[in-house]
Design an enzyme around this catalytic site. Structure first.
Site, PDB file in Angstrom:
ATOM      1  N   LYS A 170      83.933 135.044 136.208  1.00 26.70           N
ATOM      2  CA  LYS A 170      84.585 133.829 136.993  1.00 26.70           C
ATOM      3  C   LYS A 170      85.719 133.834 135.814  1.00 26.70           C
ATOM      4  O   LYS A 170      85.702 133.102 134.793  1.00 26.70           O
ATOM      5  CB  LYS A 170      83.579 132.991 136.761  1.00 26.70           C
ATOM      6  N   GLU A 245      83.796 132.537 122.254  1.00 28.93           N
ATOM      7  CA  GLU A 245      84.986 132.805 121.442  1.00 28.93           C
ATOM      8  C   GLU A 245      85.939 131.598 122.020  1.00 28.93           C
ATOM      9  O   GLU A 245      86.404 131.302 122.948  1.00 28.93           O
ATOM     10  CB  GLU A 245      85.729 134.015 122.100  1.00 28.93           C
ATOM     11  N   CYS A 279      94.968 131.675 121.024  1.00 24.58           N
ATOM     12  CA  CYS A 279      93.877 130.888 120.204  1.00 24.58           C
ATOM     13  C   CYS A 279      93.912 131.159 118.672  1.00 24.58           C
ATOM     14  O   CYS A 279      93.687 130.620 117.870  1.00 24.58           O
ATOM     15  CB  CYS A 279      92.325 131.640 120.726  1.00 24.58           C
ATOM     16  N   GLU A 379      94.076 121.408 117.863  1.00 25.28           N
ATOM     17  CA  GLU A 379      94.635 122.692 118.898  1.00 25.28           C
ATOM     18  C   GLU A 379      95.725 122.234 119.539  1.00 25.28           C
ATOM     19  O   GLU A 379      95.220 121.420 120.598  1.00 25.28           O
ATOM     20  CB  GLU A 379      93.617 123.635 119.230  1.00 25.28           C
TER      21      GLU A 379
HETATM   22  P1  NAD Z   1      88.877 125.931 129.277  1.00 20.97           P
HETATM   23  O1  NAD Z   1      87.681 126.024 128.382  1.00 20.97           O
HETATM   24  O2  NAD Z   1      89.136 124.931 129.915  1.00 20.97           O
HETATM   25  O3  NAD Z   1      88.407 127.247 130.499  1.00 20.97           O
HETATM   26  C1  NAD Z   1      87.978 128.465 130.337  1.00 20.97           C
HETATM   27  C2  NAD Z   1      87.133 128.857 131.371  1.00 20.97           C
HETATM   28  O4  NAD Z   1      85.961 128.168 131.491  1.00 20.97           O
HETATM   29  C3  NAD Z   1      87.778 128.773 132.700  1.00 20.97           C
HETATM   30  O5  NAD Z   1      87.421 129.972 133.464  1.00 20.97           O
HETATM   31  C4  NAD Z   1      87.210 127.542 133.127  1.00 20.97           C
HETATM   32  O6  NAD Z   1      87.193 127.654 134.534  1.00 20.97           O
HETATM   33  C5  NAD Z   1      85.849 127.795 132.661  1.00 20.97           C
HETATM   34  N1  NAD Z   1      85.123 126.234 132.661  1.00 20.97           N
HETATM   35  C6  NAD Z   1      85.770 125.213 132.566  1.00 20.97           C
HETATM   36  N2  NAD Z   1      84.746 124.104 132.446  1.00 20.97           N
HETATM   37  C7  NAD Z   1      83.353 124.725 132.425  1.00 20.97           C
HETATM   38  C8  NAD Z   1      82.098 124.367 132.680  1.00 20.97           C
HETATM   39  N3  NAD Z   1      81.989 123.013 132.649  1.00 20.97           N
HETATM   40  N4  NAD Z   1      81.223 125.149 132.728  1.00 20.97           N
HETATM   41  C9  NAD Z   1      81.599 126.562 132.870  1.00 20.97           C
HETATM   42  N5  NAD Z   1      82.646 127.100 133.024  1.00 20.97           N
HETATM   43  C10 NAD Z   1      83.764 126.058 132.925  1.00 20.97           C
HETATM   44  O7  NAD Z   1      89.934 126.836 128.432  1.00 20.97           O
HETATM   45  P2  NAD Z   1      91.155 127.265 129.149  1.00 20.97           P
HETATM   46  O8  NAD Z   1      92.305 125.878 128.988  1.00 20.97           O
HETATM   47  O9  NAD Z   1      91.460 128.020 129.997  1.00 20.97           O
HETATM   48  O10 NAD Z   1      91.830 128.040 127.656  1.00 20.97           O
HETATM   49  C11 NAD Z   1      92.141 127.642 126.459  1.00 20.97           C
HETATM   50  C12 NAD Z   1      91.283 127.554 125.357  1.00 20.97           C
HETATM   51  O11 NAD Z   1      90.691 128.975 125.425  1.00 20.97           O
HETATM   52  C13 NAD Z   1      92.017 127.054 124.203  1.00 20.97           C
HETATM   53  O12 NAD Z   1      91.086 126.327 123.619  1.00 20.97           O
HETATM   54  C14 NAD Z   1      91.896 128.403 123.501  1.00 20.97           C
HETATM   55  O13 NAD Z   1      91.901 128.184 122.022  1.00 20.97           O
HETATM   56  C15 NAD Z   1      90.630 129.193 123.953  1.00 20.97           C
HETATM   57  N6  NAD Z   1      90.842 130.541 123.734  1.00 20.97           N
HETATM   58  C16 NAD Z   1      89.976 131.063 122.551  1.00 20.97           C
HETATM   59  C17 NAD Z   1      89.929 132.660 122.520  1.00 20.97           C
HETATM   60  C18 NAD Z   1      89.062 133.291 121.590  1.00 20.97           C
HETATM   61  O14 NAD Z   1      89.015 134.214 121.771  1.00 20.97           O
HETATM   62  N7  NAD Z   1      88.560 132.446 120.543  1.00 20.97           N
HETATM   63  C19 NAD Z   1      90.832 133.360 123.331  1.00 20.97           C
HETATM   64  C20 NAD Z   1      91.944 132.642 124.248  1.00 20.97           C
HETATM   65  C21 NAD Z   1      91.701 131.312 124.447  1.00 20.97           C
END
Ligand code: NAD
Length: 476
Positions: A170, A245, A279, A379
Site C-alpha cells: 500500500k 521505521e 527521516c 521533526e
Molecule cells: P504517514 O505516516 O502519514 O504515511 C505513511 C504511510 O502510512 C502512507 O502510505 C499512508 O497512507 C499510511 N497511513 C496513514 N495513516 C494510516 C493509518 N491510520 N493506518 C494505516 N496506514 C496509514 O507518513 P508520510 O507523511 O507519508 O511520511 C513521512 C514520515 O515518514 C516522516 O515522519 C518520516 O520521518 C517517516 N519516515 C521514516 C523512515 C524510516 O526509515 N525510519 C523513512 C522515511 C520516512
C-alpha cells in the site's frame, strides 16, 4: 498524464471494487500528473486472499528459484532506471541527479545486495541437539511513505520475497506512481500470481484495512511516528508482528577536534537531503561553544550555496516540498522558531526568489537554538537546520539523546577512538563517523519512538522470518 485505473492483484491488472481515484500532483509545477484508484477495504481483502493462496507454493520454493525471479527483477529495474528516476522526480520533486543516484539507484543496489547475500544465508541452525529453522512468516502488509517511495517499497518487498513471504503493498497517497512501475516489473518477470500485490489508497482506509487484516502476518511500516502508533494498535488485535521505521530528529555532533569545515558543510547537505524530507536528516547540529560563531557563518554560507529550483535542471540541490500542506507545516515551524527566540541566519518563510509556482522553501538555518525549542524537538521534514552550542562532551551527548527519537546520528572527530566511544553512547540505530557512507548490508532502523524494525541486509531479511525449534531430529 499517467492514469492507472487498475490495481494489481493475483498476478493481473483488475478493476478496483469502486471507481474513485486519487490525483497525483507534481509538486514543482502543481499540475496533476497522474491518477490511481482509491483502493477500499474490499480491494485489500482480495489482495490479502491472493497473497494467502500464493504463500504455500512460494514459501516452499527453493531459494535458487526465488533468486532467479529477484535477479530478473533487478535487471528490469536497471533497464528502466531513467524512467524510475523521472517518475520519482515528477511525483516527489527530488532533483534529477539525486533521483538517479538515490531514489532509483538505491532500490537497484538493494536488490543486488540481496542477490549477493541470499545464497550464503543460513536458514537452518543447530543449537545443542535441536535444529532451528527460519521459516517465512507468511503474508506481509507493506505500507510506505512518499519521500523515497521506490526505495521504501523495495526495501520491504525484496527481502520479503527473498524470505519466501508474499506481499500486499500500500504505497503513500502522494507518490504512488513509482509503485506502479514496480508492479509492472513484477508482472514482466512472471512472478507467480498473488506473490506480489499492489493496492493504493488512503491510509485511513486501505492502510488500516491492511494493518488490521487477520490474514496478514506482519505489517512492515515506514512513515510517521503517529501513524506507527495507530498501526501498532490495529495490528495488536490479531497479535501480528509489526516492523516500524518511523520519524527522527537526528543529531550531528561535532567534537572540538573535528575538521570543522568538512563537518559543517557535509552536515548542512545532510540536513537538506531531499529538501529535508529524509527521516535520517541531521537536523540538529551540535557545535562546541568555542567554535560556534565560525560554524554558524559557515553553515549559512553553505546553505546559501544550495540552489533551490526546478528538479529537472542540472545543478539544483533542493526541489520543492511534497505538497502545499507540507510547505505550510514547515513555514509554521519557521515562524515558531522565530517566536521562541531562535536567530534566523539564512532562509526564512518567504518564497525563494523567482519561484512562485511549486512548493518551494528556502534552505533555512537557525542559530541560538535551545534544546527546549519546538524546532529542536519536533521533526520538521523540510530544509530547516538548528544549530546548538554545547560546553563539553557529556553535555553534547545528553543533548543528542534528549529526544523521543532515536533514528540516526553523526559524530565528527579526528580521533577515531573518541568518535567510536561517543557513537556507542548515542541512542540511535545508526551513527556515521566523519560522514562515512552507509553500508547497504548493515542494518537500518531506529530505537525509541523512531521504531524498532530493521531493514537491509540479513537483519532486514530476518524481519520476515520466524524461528521453529525441532527437537529430537538428530543431526540433520
Ligand atoms: P504517514 O505516516 O502519514 O504515511 C505513511 C504511510 O502510512 C502512507 O502510505 C499512508 O497512507 C499510511 N497511513 C496513514 N495513516 C494510516 C493509518 N491510520 N493506518 C494505516 N496506514 C496509514 O507518513 P508520510 O507523511 O507519508 O511520511 C513521512 C514520515 O515518514 C516522516 O515522519 C518520516 O520521518 C517517516 N519516515 C521514516 C523512515 C524510516 O526509515 N525510519 C523513512 C522515511 C520516512
Amino acid at each position: 498524464m499517467k492514469t492507472y485505473d487498475s490495481i494489481y492483484v493475483d498476478g493481473r491488472w483488475r478493476s478496483p471494487r469502486e471507481s474513485a481515484f486519487l490525483e497525483v500532483e507534481n509538486p514543482a509545477t502543481e499540475q496533476v500528473i497522474g491518477k490511481v484508484p482509491l483502493g477500499t477495504a474490499g480491494d485489500v481483502a482480495d489482495a490479502v486472499n491472493a497473497a494467502r493462496r500464493a504463500f504455500p507454493a512460494w514459501s516452499r520454493a527453493e531459494v535458487d528459484e526465488r533468486l532467479e525471479y529477484l535477479s530478473r527483477l533487478r535487471d528490469v529495474l536497471a533497464a528502466r532506471h531513467e524512467d524510475l528516476a523521472r517518475t520519482v522526480v515528477a511525483e516527489v520533486g527530488a532533483p534529477i541527479g539525486f533521483a538517479r543516484k538515490v531514489q532509483a539507484g538505491l532500490p537497484i543496489a538493494v536488490t543486488t545486495s540481496y542477490l549477493e547475500m541470499l545464497p550464503a544465508f543460513e536458514f537452518t541452525e543447530r543449537i545443542g541437539s535441536s535444529t532451528v529453522v527460519k521459516e517465512p512468516i507468511g503474508v506481509v502488509g507493506a505500507i510506505t511513505p512518499w519521500n523515497y517511495p521506490l526505495h521504501q517499497a523495495v526495501a520491504k518487498v525484496v527481502p520479503a520475497l527473498a524470505a519466501g513471504c508474499t506481499v500486499v503493498l500500500k504505497p503513500a497517497e502522494a507518490a504512488p506512481l513509482s509503485s506502479y512501475l514496480l508492479a509492472e516489473a513484477m508482472h514482466d518477470i512472471g512472478l507467480p500470481p498473488g506473490v506480489f500485490n499492489l493496492v493504493p489508497g488512503l491510509g485511513a482506509v486501505a492502510g488500516e484495512a491492511l494493518a488490521a487484516h487477520p490474514d496478514v502476518d506482519v505489517v512492515s511500516f515506514t512513515g510517521s511516528t503517529r501513524t506507527g502508533r495507530r498501526i501498532g494498535e490495529l495490528a495488536s488485535r490479531t497479535a501480528k508482528r509489526v516492523v516500524t521505521e518511523l520519524g527522527g530528529k537526528s543529531a550531528n555532533l561535532i567534537l572540538p577536534d573535528a575538521d570543522l569545515h568538512q563537518a559543517v558543510t557535509t552536515g548542512v547537505a545532510y540536513a537538506f537531503l531531499n529538501s529535508g524530507q529524509t527521516c535520517t536528516a541531521w537536523t540538529r547540529m551540535l557545535v562546541p561553544a568555542a567554535q560556534y560563531d565560525e560554524a554558524v557563518v559557515l553553515a549559512a554560507e553553505t546553505a546559501e550555496g544550495h540552489v533551490v529550483g526546478d528538479p529537472l535542471a542540472e545543478g539544483t540541490a533542493l526541489g520543492p516540498l511534497i505538497s502545499a500542506a507540507q510547505r505550510q507545516r514547515v513555514l509554521g515551524y519557521i515562524a515558531e522558531g522565530l517566536a521562541e527566540g531562535a536567530r534566523l541566519v539564512t532562509g526564512g518563510a518567504e518564497s525563494p526568489e523567482g519561484l512562485h509556482v511549486g512548493h518551494y522553501v528556502r534552505p533555512t538555518v537557525f542559530a541560538d537554538v535551545r534544546p527546549d525549542m519546538t524546532i529542536a524537538r519536533q521533526e520538521i521534514f523540510g530544509p530547516v537546520l538548528s544549530i546548538l552550542p554545547y560546553t563539553d562532551e557529556d553535555e553534547a551527548i545528553h543533548m543528542a539523546n534528549d529526544t523521543i527519537y532515536g533514528l540516526a546520528a553523526a559524530v565528527w572527530s579526528t580521533d577515531l577512538e573518541r568518535a567510536q566511544t561517543v557513537a556507542r553512547r548515542l541512542q540511535a540505530g545508526q551513527v556515521q563517523i566523519n560522514g562515512a557512507e552507509i553500508d547497504l548490508c548493515a542494518p537500518f532502523g531506529g530505537c525509541k519512538q523512531s521504531g524498532s524494525g530493521r531493514e537491509l541486509g540479513r537483519y532486514g531479511l530476518q524481519e520476515f522470518l520466524q524461528t521453529k525449534a525441532i527437537h529430537g531430529a538428530g543431526g540433520h
